[in-house]
Enzyme design. Sequence first.
Site, PDB file in Angstrom:
ATOM      1  N   ASP A   1       0.873  -1.166   0.000  1.00 11.80           N
ATOM      2  CA  ASP A   1       0.000   0.000   0.000  1.00 11.80           C
ATOM      3  C   ASP A   1       0.920   1.229   0.000  1.00 11.80           C
ATOM      4  O   ASP A   1       2.122   1.102   0.283  1.00 11.80           O
ATOM      5  CB  ASP A   1      -0.880  -0.046   1.266  1.00 11.80           C
ATOM      6  N   LEU A   2       0.395   2.403  -0.309  1.00 15.17           N
ATOM      7  CA  LEU A   2       1.247   3.611  -0.366  1.00 15.17           C
ATOM      8  C   LEU A   2       1.109   4.467   0.897  1.00 15.17           C
ATOM      9  O   LEU A   2       2.027   4.551   1.711  1.00 15.17           O
ATOM     10  CB  LEU A   2       0.877   4.441  -1.605  1.00 15.17           C
ATOM     11  N   ASP A   3      -0.083   5.096   1.025  1.00 12.98           N
ATOM     12  CA  ASP A   3      -0.290   6.059   2.114  1.00 12.98           C
ATOM     13  C   ASP A   3      -0.239   5.344   3.464  1.00 12.98           C
ATOM     14  O   ASP A   3      -1.037   4.440   3.724  1.00 12.98           O
ATOM     15  CB  ASP A   3      -1.660   6.743   1.956  1.00 12.98           C
TER      16      ASP A   3
ATOM     17  N   ASN B   1      -3.232   9.633  -6.693  1.00 12.73           N
ATOM     18  CA  ASN B   1      -1.995  10.433  -6.730  1.00 12.73           C
ATOM     19  C   ASN B   1      -0.753   9.571  -6.510  1.00 12.73           C
ATOM     20  O   ASN B   1       0.319  10.098  -6.233  1.00 12.73           O
ATOM     21  CB  ASN B   1      -2.050  11.506  -5.629  1.00 12.73           C
TER      22      ASN B   1
ATOM     23  N   THR C   1       1.672  10.073   4.273  1.00 15.36           N
ATOM     24  CA  THR C   1       0.797  11.077   3.666  1.00 15.36           C
ATOM     25  C   THR C   1      -0.560  11.184   4.357  1.00 15.36           C
ATOM     26  O   THR C   1      -1.327  12.096   4.054  1.00 15.36           O
ATOM     27  CB  THR C   1       0.577  10.752   2.171  1.00 15.36           C
TER      28      THR C   1
ATOM     29  N   SER D   1      -2.721   0.583  -4.228  1.00 16.38           N
ATOM     30  CA  SER D   1      -3.170   1.755  -3.459  1.00 16.38           C
ATOM     31  C   SER D   1      -4.519   2.261  -3.949  1.00 16.38           C
ATOM     32  O   SER D   1      -4.834   2.142  -5.130  1.00 16.38           O
ATOM     33  CB  SER D   1      -2.129   2.875  -3.616  1.00 16.38           C
ATOM     34  N   ALA D   2      -5.283   2.880  -3.049  1.00 13.18           N
ATOM     35  CA  ALA D   2      -6.563   3.488  -3.431  1.00 13.18           C
ATOM     36  C   ALA D   2      -6.368   4.878  -4.023  1.00 13.18           C
ATOM     37  O   ALA D   2      -7.292   5.467  -4.575  1.00 13.18           O
ATOM     38  CB  ALA D   2      -7.463   3.592  -2.196  1.00 13.18           C
ATOM     39  N   SER D   3      -5.144   5.405  -3.904  1.00 14.55           N
ATOM     40  CA  SER D   3      -4.923   6.806  -4.283  1.00 14.55           C
ATOM     41  C   SER D   3      -4.777   7.016  -5.786  1.00 14.55           C
ATOM     42  O   SER D   3      -4.141   6.222  -6.469  1.00 14.55           O
ATOM     43  CB  SER D   3      -3.661   7.330  -3.597  1.00 14.55           C
TER      44      SER D   3
ATOM     45  N   GLU E   1       0.005  -3.428   4.675  1.00 12.34           N
ATOM     46  CA  GLU E   1      -1.134  -2.508   4.785  1.00 12.34           C
ATOM     47  C   GLU E   1      -1.201  -1.815   6.141  1.00 12.34           C
ATOM     48  O   GLU E   1      -0.887  -2.419   7.162  1.00 12.34           O
ATOM     49  CB  GLU E   1      -2.449  -3.300   4.612  1.00 12.34           C
ATOM     50  N   ASP E   2      -1.635  -0.547   6.150  1.00 14.70           N
ATOM     51  CA  ASP E   2      -1.824   0.170   7.423  1.00 14.70           C
ATOM     52  C   ASP E   2      -3.304   0.407   7.718  1.00 14.70           C
ATOM     53  O   ASP E   2      -3.632   0.979   8.753  1.00 14.70           O
ATOM     54  CB  ASP E   2      -1.118   1.529   7.389  1.00 14.70           C
TER      55      ASP E   2
ATOM     56  N   ARG F   1     -11.345   8.525  -2.276  1.00 15.38           N
ATOM     57  CA  ARG F   1     -11.621   9.952  -2.067  1.00 15.38           C
ATOM     58  C   ARG F   1     -13.118  10.224  -1.989  1.00 15.38           C
ATOM     59  O   ARG F   1     -13.594  10.977  -1.131  1.00 15.38           O
ATOM     60  CB  ARG F   1     -10.996  10.751  -3.221  1.00 15.38           C
TER      61      ARG F   1
ATOM     62  N   LYS G   1     -11.090  -0.915  -1.640  1.00 15.73           N
ATOM     63  CA  LYS G   1     -10.838  -1.772  -0.491  1.00 15.73           C
ATOM     64  C   LYS G   1     -11.995  -1.574   0.489  1.00 15.73           C
ATOM     65  O   LYS G   1     -12.465  -0.447   0.607  1.00 15.73           O
ATOM     66  CB  LYS G   1      -9.527  -1.374   0.197  1.00 15.73           C
TER      67      LYS G   1
ATOM     68  N   LYS H   1      -8.614   5.956   6.276  1.00 15.09           N
ATOM     69  CA  LYS H   1      -7.439   5.238   5.772  1.00 15.09           C
ATOM     70  C   LYS H   1      -7.843   4.106   4.826  1.00 15.09           C
ATOM     71  O   LYS H   1      -8.698   3.280   5.177  1.00 15.09           O
ATOM     72  CB  LYS H   1      -6.607   4.696   6.940  1.00 15.09           C
ATOM     73  N   GLY H   2      -7.230   4.091   3.658  1.00 16.45           N
ATOM     74  CA  GLY H   2      -7.498   3.052   2.669  1.00 16.45           C
ATOM     75  C   GLY H   2      -8.782   3.260   1.883  1.00 16.45           C
ATOM     76  O   GLY H   2      -9.098   2.482   0.991  1.00 16.45           O
TER      77      GLY H   2
HETATM   78  C1  BG6 Z   1      -5.640   5.934   0.322  1.00 16.10           C
HETATM   79  C2  BG6 Z   1      -5.672   6.752   1.598  1.00 16.10           C
HETATM   80  O1  BG6 Z   1      -4.361   5.398   0.135  1.00 16.10           O
HETATM   81  O2  BG6 Z   1      -5.969   6.751  -0.803  1.00 16.10           O
HETATM   82  C3  BG6 Z   1      -7.032   7.411   1.747  1.00 16.10           C
HETATM   83  O3  BG6 Z   1      -5.425   5.910   2.703  1.00 16.10           O
HETATM   84  C4  BG6 Z   1      -7.320   8.248   0.504  1.00 16.10           C
HETATM   85  O4  BG6 Z   1      -7.046   8.226   2.896  1.00 16.10           O
HETATM   86  C5  BG6 Z   1      -7.255   7.357  -0.738  1.00 16.10           C
HETATM   87  O5  BG6 Z   1      -8.618   8.825   0.598  1.00 16.10           O
HETATM   88  C6  BG6 Z   1      -7.503   8.141  -2.030  1.00 16.10           C
HETATM   89  O6  BG6 Z   1      -6.436   9.021  -2.242  1.00 16.10           O
HETATM   90  P1  BG6 Z   1      -6.414  10.176  -3.334  1.00 16.10           P
HETATM   91  O7  BG6 Z   1      -4.960  10.614  -3.336  1.00 16.10           O
HETATM   92  O8  BG6 Z   1      -6.840   9.581  -4.630  1.00 16.10           O
HETATM   93  O9  BG6 Z   1      -7.356  11.236  -2.866  1.00 16.10           O
HETATM   94 MG    MG Z   2      -2.742   3.149   3.609  1.00 15.55          MG
END
Ligand code: BG6
Ligand code: MG
Length: 217
Positions: A8-10, A117, A16, A113-115, A168-169, A48, A144, A44-45
């Site tokens: 996982d990333l964040d 970014n 972050t 990752s769910a992000s 994973e966190d 957005r 997730k 977390k996880g």
């Molecule tokens: C996850 C974070 O990795 O990414 C969440 O733990 C976050 O808190 C999610 O909402 C989405 O991230 P982003 O960068 O696309 O807004």
């Molecule tokens: Mg995470």
Amino acid sequence: MKKGFIFDLDGVIVDTAKYHYLAWKKLANQLGFEFTEAQNELFKGVSRKRCLEILLEIGKREATQEEFDTWMIEKNVDYLTYIENMDASEILPDVPRILAYLKEKNIPIALGSASKNAQPILEKVGLLHYFDAIVDGNNVTKAKPDPEVFLLAAKQLDVNADNCVVFEDAVAGVEAANAANMISIGIGAAEVLSEADCNFTDFTEISNAFIQKLIEK
Ligand code: BG6
Ligand code: MG
């Protein structure tokens, strides 16, 4: 048996979560309510979109579709100002050691990752070159705790799902890894991540010998 390692990333590779928190808090305050660090645990996880839905539930706020879309953008624009200047100093302790060990052993590595970014963050902190596959919020349709993100990562690594290890966190992330039949390693508070197969506070507690055991398992 070929093994794959998925990170996982964040909150696992970089800290972050604090920036996500600051950006959500700013939006909450702008909308006239408080948002605490304890409430941020729920984010977390989580995608957005789902984060904004939870935030509005916390603030007991209704939103039109237009407002919802605007606030999603505002939060991300604010978040981007925090991550703009990120560098290698924001990598969590001993993450490079683990990645380098896996690379040295020719073990395929993926991001799960769910992000949305994720890629620019990995570039900024100088870790992108370690990853053989990147699966993030831009590639998945189900968030997730659905296992989609990790199953897709395993597929891209060409490794069987049950031969993958996930770091994973987030509770939702550990649930996703378990649902994918992967070994789940919780990074953070063991009492929060009690569903994980193994728990560590951070990577400084994980020896290369332990990684080697996972490789050989
Ligand atoms: C996850 C974070 O990795 O990414 C969440 O733990 C976050 O808190 C999610 O909402 C989405 O991230 P982003 O960068 O696309 O807004
Ligand atoms: Mg995470």
